[in-house]
Design a protein around this motif. Structure first.
Motif, mmCIF file in Angstrom:
data_model
loop_
_atom_site.group_PDB
_atom_site.id
_atom_site.type_symbol
_atom_site.label_atom_id
_atom_site.label_comp_id
_atom_site.label_asym_id
_atom_site.label_seq_id
_atom_site.Cartn_x
_atom_site.Cartn_y
_atom_site.Cartn_z
ATOM 1 N N CYS A 97 0.686 3.459 1.916
ATOM 2 C CA CYS A 97 1.233 3.411 3.529
ATOM 3 C C CYS A 97 1.329 2.253 4.064
ATOM 4 O O CYS A 97 0.179 1.404 3.978
ATOM 5 C CB CYS A 97 0.176 4.276 4.264
ATOM 6 S SG CYS A 97 -0.221 6.163 3.600
ATOM 7 N N CYS A 139 -3.063 9.448 4.452
ATOM 8 C CA CYS A 139 -2.759 8.174 4.320
ATOM 9 C C CYS A 139 -3.945 7.551 3.592
ATOM 10 O O CYS A 139 -4.998 7.917 4.052
ATOM 11 C CB CYS A 139 -2.468 7.343 5.452
ATOM 12 S SG CYS A 139 -1.671 5.826 5.056
ATOM 13 N N MET A 140 -3.922 6.717 2.738
ATOM 14 C CA MET A 140 -5.258 6.240 1.843
ATOM 15 C C MET A 140 -4.999 4.833 1.828
ATOM 16 O O MET A 140 -3.726 4.159 1.603
ATOM 17 C CB MET A 140 -5.372 7.019 0.832
ATOM 18 C CG MET A 140 -4.370 7.000 -0.560
ATOM 19 S SD MET A 140 -5.050 7.910 -1.881
ATOM 20 C CE MET A 140 -4.600 9.330 -1.192
ATOM 21 N N ALA A 141 -5.999 4.031 1.638
ATOM 22 C CA ALA A 141 -5.788 2.576 1.478
ATOM 23 C C ALA A 141 -6.122 2.371 -0.040
ATOM 24 O O ALA A 141 -6.524 2.963 -0.614
ATOM 25 C CB ALA A 141 -7.078 1.807 2.247
ATOM 26 N N THR A 142 -5.417 1.234 -0.546
ATOM 27 C CA THR A 142 -5.193 0.862 -1.695
ATOM 28 C C THR A 142 -5.787 -0.422 -2.078
ATOM 29 O O THR A 142 -5.794 -0.987 -3.115
ATOM 30 C CB THR A 142 -3.749 1.143 -2.495
ATOM 31 O OG1 THR A 142 -3.006 0.003 -2.061
ATOM 32 C CG2 THR A 142 -3.206 2.477 -2.411
ATOM 33 N N LEU A 190 -0.548 9.455 9.266
ATOM 34 C CA LEU A 190 -1.950 9.079 8.714
ATOM 35 C C LEU A 190 -2.673 10.115 8.026
ATOM 36 O O LEU A 190 -3.480 9.772 7.368
ATOM 37 C CB LEU A 190 -2.518 8.450 9.744
ATOM 38 C CG LEU A 190 -2.409 7.046 9.936
ATOM 39 C CD1 LEU A 190 -3.335 6.228 11.076
ATOM 40 C CD2 LEU A 190 -3.186 6.220 8.706
ATOM 41 N N GLY A 191 -2.314 11.445 8.385
ATOM 42 C CA GLY A 191 -3.524 12.444 7.814
ATOM 43 C C GLY A 191 -3.431 12.670 6.480
ATOM 44 O O GLY A 191 -4.596 12.606 5.788
ATOM 45 N N SER A 249 0.822 -1.437 -0.115
ATOM 46 C CA SER A 249 0.087 0.096 0.161
ATOM 47 C C SER A 249 0.855 1.502 -0.074
ATOM 48 O O SER A 249 2.171 1.133 0.357
ATOM 49 C CB SER A 249 -0.787 -0.153 1.278
ATOM 50 O OG SER A 249 -1.601 -1.178 1.388
#
Lengths: 464, 224
Positions: B14, B32-35, B29-30, B12
């Protein structure tokens, strides 16, 4: 050096507040920065514009105007279908074109799509484009509107696009089986006097496996030596609605709304002395089947990752809290200041992890085109077109004039919405169009343009 | 810009948290995104296969810039053709959308193509070609009737025995072939537009032109 944990905690807190997308931030801080007043202005403008339309369309236009680009495809589809059902065909054409332009646009490197992948944004912060069966139905209705004007080539293009939407899901159980669209593309070619193309599309229909996407109606048409020139189509029942399954509602599923619903028959009421031959009659398109066999989405993996992160953060927060308590006790009993500092650090980390878990939102986007039918029932006839303004249909036991009827020397088409059963209470009652959500965020500029276009179009009312 | 698309799962954007790196992670995390471990999660911008400018909104179908490019190309080609533009007596030509077929999966207004081609040709030909307004035949007929009935005078350019007959008429067809990858979410469309000039006496095809291009694009993973 001892201050580092506190600095980190402060930075964490700031980032937690700053992390949420602009959309959420608007909700948090909108009132402070005067967005509320602009919201009331937008709602007032929407009310003024909506007042120009017939009563049943007002809440739908209001919703389209206020919710802007965020829900433009969904709201345009719902307004388009409602307008079509009332015979406001020009309006329906325009709003379906709006929806289709957005469905066909490529959303790459798009900020709201990226926001939907962030851990603490829900998937529904993205602009709505719809699932394949919803996208297909936008093209289906637009195709009918083209056919109404005798523009069979663009009708065929629309039906082919509708068929294509069914191939866009990576894991659908029955890809490319929305055979109604293929049949209508064949019919449009036949009406355009393009025999070879009509036959080619009919042959393609033969290759679609029989089943939910190609029932007896289409199997008969596929094997028929002739193609019908008169088609009657009636929307019946309600399509399934989306729901989130899983601990965090992260998995998109579809729930049938009227499982016991049995579609009635549809029939052209042709003069008995006329020369006609009925080729097929029955359910031509099963929207519910298309939705239910949609299969997993690629974005489900993204949402699954969010859900896993949420669970891991929750577990980690709990474990660190327990560790912090143990260390604090040991620190007190041994009077060890280092252990006390470590306990404090663990407490902060536990708090951070717990907040991160709470803010992570893996829920799937369950916005649904609620006015879609469960099935499209049809009657396909080969006949000399009777010289009449509008032919009646028999839907079940009722005789009615179809809302949409068009004919020329070669072909005739009729479409009408049948009796739509009310939405059961467990699904929130009937379409709640009064619930209007303002989602400006970084869409403010695009929304302004969109609303200006709507104002220009609807100011002064629309003629059917 | 072409993105490399593949099936294998990649880390990912992150990394997921480990206990040791938790503090750093939470502060980062500000953004951060899921992939979901998927490649090309952000999607792929429309990829230009054939050279040419494109606007900020671009898909894989026929767009305004294509209409400009194809009509420019066809007009230049027609003007360079001696059968059409090298005759002592300018041939009479009909260019409208009457026999221009949209057989593609994209609904569009064919007049946008044929109108631009006719206007561009008419201006550039400088008398070497004569275009007939067959779409307006009824309008012409009405005016001719008024003149012949004496309701109006004959105008300033005189009368003819009949309206002009055409030597050639443009036909054409728009077709498309779609392909898609369910794995990467990329869609690809081959667009082909053919133009042919038909001799209205012999049915011979006196001139042909083709404009074709292929584009690929992919939506963000949240739409797949």
């Amino acid at each position: 050096m001892n201050t580092h944990p506190y600095l980190a905690a402060a930075a964490t807190a700031i980032l937690f507040l700053g992390g949420p997308s602009a959309v959420n931030a608007q909700g948090l801080f909108g009132g402070l920065f005067g967005i509320r007043s602009s919201e009331s202005e937008i709602r007032t403008q929407a009310d003024q514009l909506a007042s120009q339309l017939p009563q049943p369309l007002r809440p739908l236009l209001r919703k389209l105007y206020v919710e802007g680009e965020w829900n433009a495809v969904l709201n345009a589809n719902q307004l388009g279908l409602a307008a079509m059902s009332l015979g406001h065909f020009e309006m329906a054409e325009q709003v379906f074109d709006d929806a289709i332009a957005r469905i066909q646009a490529v959303y790459a490197d798009e900020s709201n799509a990226q926001a939907a992948r962030r851990y603490w944004n829900e998937e529904k912060v993205k602009d709505f484009k719809g699932e394949p069966h919803e996208r297909a139905m936008s093209f289906f209705y637009r195709g009918l509107l083209y056919a109404r004007k005798g523009d069979y080539q663009n009708a065929r293009a629309s039906f082919l696009s509708a068929d294509y939407q069914d191939t866009l899901s990576a894991t659908e159980s029955y890809q490319g089986d929305f055979a109604l669209m293929n049949f209508l593309a064949s019919w449009a070619s036949h009406c355009d006097k393009d025999g070879p193309r009509a036959q080619e599309l009919q042959r393609r229909l033969q290759t679609v496996e029989s089943g939910g996407g190609k029932g007896p109606f289409l199997s008969t048409i596929a094997d028929s030596p002739d193609l019908p020139n008169m088609i009657a189509l009636v929307d019946l029942g309600r399509a399934p609605l989306k729901a989130g399954e899983g601990q965090h509602r992260e998995k998109l599923t579809f729930q049938p709304v009227n499982p016991a619903f049995t579609p009635v028959g549809v029939q052209w009421l042709l003069p008995p002395e006329g020369d006609f031959r009925r080729l097929a009659q029955g359910v031509a398109g099963d929207v519910e089947f298309q939705a239910m066999t949609r299969g997993g989405r690629q974005v489900d993996a993204v949402l699954g990752e969010k859900a896993q992160f949420k669970d891991e953060m929750s577990s980690a927060g709990g474990a660190m809290a327990e560790g912090a308590v143990a260390m604090a006790r040991a620190s007190l009993s041994s009077n060890n200041r280092d252990l006390g500092a470590a306990a404090g650090l663990f407490s902060l980390l536990s708090l951070g992890a717990t907040i991160a878990s709470a803010m992570t939102t893996p829920a799937a986007d369950t916005r649904s085109w609620m006015s879609l039918p469960k099935v499209v029932s049809a009657d396909a006839v080969v006949a000399a077109i009777p010289p009449t303004e509008r032919l009646k249909l028999k839907v079940g036991e009722a005789e009615l004039l179809p809302i949409l009827f068009a004919s020329d020397a070669q072909c005739a088409i009729a479409w009408t919405p049948g009796d739509v059963p009310p939405l059961p209470r467990e699904f929130g009652g009937d379409l709640d169009v009064e619930t209007v959500v303002l989602q400006e965020g970084n869409r403010a500029e695009k929304n302004k343009l969109f609303r200006d276009q709507l104002t220009q179009r609807f100011q002064g009312g629309q003629q059917p | 810009m072409t993105h490399s698309i593949g099936a294998r799962r990649t880390p990912s954007m992150c990394s997921r948290p480990s206990m040791i790196g938790l503090l750093l992670l939470t502060t980062a995390l500000g953004g951060c995104m899921a992939t979901g471990g998927l490649q090309n999660a952000g999607g792929t911008g429309a990829t230009e296969i054939q050279a040419g400018a494109r606007g900020p909104v671009s898909g894989v179908g026929i767009e305004g810039r294509d209409i400009i490019a194809m009509t420019d190309q066809m007009a230049r080609d027609m003007l360079a053709d001696p059968v059409l533009a090298g005759q002592r007596t300018p041939p009479r030509i009909i260019i409208d959308s009457g026999y221009f077929i949209n057989d593609s999966a994209q609904a569009l207004n064919k007049n946008a193509i044929t109108d631009r081609l006719r206007v561009y040709l008419n201006r550039a030909a400088r008398g070497r070609l004569m275009f007939l307004a067959r779409e307006n035949a009824a309008m012409v007929e009405r005016e001719r009737d008024l003149k012949r009935q004496g309701i109006t005078d004959v105008g300033t350019v005189g009368q003819t025995r009949a309206v002009a007959g055409a030597d050639f008429r443009l036909t054409g067809r728009i077709t498309s072939v779609d392909a898609r990858s369910g794995r990467t979410g990329q869609i690809q469309r081959y667009n082909q537009v053919t133009f042919e000039m038909v001799d209205l006496e012999s049915s011979a095809l006196v001139w042909s032109g083709i404009y074709e291009f292929e584009r690929a694009a992919g939506d963000d993973v949240v739409y797949r």
